[in-house]
Design an enzyme around this catalytic site. Structure first.
Site: not given
Length: 213
Positions: A74, A47, A134, A51
């Site tokens: 994200t 993953e 998640k 960011r």
């Protein structure tokens, strides 16, 4: 791709290893070597969090590594979904979930691992068809005891806890019947990545890949 179809694919990806590395990449030149070390160590699902400015290019580079399954973390907006898909992401991860984000993933055909922290959020996502979610932020939301409690009345949902998970507490999560894998960043320490110490990354990956579940 319906939420149910997305969850089936997410389950396949989560089942590849006990840990999904959560990666914050600042230097795209390190991306391929990092992916190769993690995959070699037994952690194929990766993953890359969106960011940093280098994130999308890192996904492109990692997508070329044989044996790797690279996703984008994200995800916050439909634009994030489109950019991640175009970069080669095979799955997406979000800290929470909105209808616009869910619709964008369905339209793009990008399997989503949506974030939830409460029983209500879990139920809303389950109602939409998401049976793999998640649990985030895991430790701040009560940790393994909280997730075990959620699992009692909602056993049909399986989770990837992320947020504060480490080698010190991951065993508490992996022993739960409703945990399919965990997400964590400790397998790719900033110092090791900056130094290109792929032997250390591979060692940590092997240690994580060997965890019982």
């Amino acid at each position: 791709m319906t939420p149910a179809e997305q969850s089936r694919k997410a389950a396949e990806i989560c089942a590849l290893a006990p840990v999904v590395p959560v990666l914050v990449i600042d230097d795209v030149s390190k991306a391929k070597g990092l992916a190769e070390a993690l995959v070699k160590g037994g952690l194929p699902a990766l993953e890359v969090t969106l960011r940093t400015p280098a994130a999308l290019d890192a996904i492109r580079a990692m997508a070329e590594v044989p044996g790797g399954v690279v996703g984008a973390g994200t995800l916050l907006t439909p634009a994030d979904v489109k950019a991640a898909k175009a970069a080669g992401a095979k799955f997406g991860v979000s800290p929470g979930a909105t209808d616009r984000l869910i619709d964008a993933c369905a339209e793009a055909g990008l399997p989503l691992l949506p974030g939830a922290a409460t029983a209500t959020e879990v139920m809303i996502l389950l109602e939409k068809g998401f049976t793999v979610q998640k649990f985030f932020p895991a430790e701040a939301s009560g940790g393994a005891p909280a997730l075990a409690a959620i699992g009692a009345p909602i056993p049909q949902v399986r989770f990837c806890p992320t947020g504060g998970v480490s080698m010190k507490n991951i065993g508490d999560y992996l022993k739960l019947s409703n945990v399919i894998c965990c997400g964590g960043s400790w397998v790719a320490p900033k110092a090791a990545v900056a130094a290109g110490d792929w032997a250390e990354v591979e060692r940590l990956a092997r240690e994580a890949a060997a965890l019982p579940r």
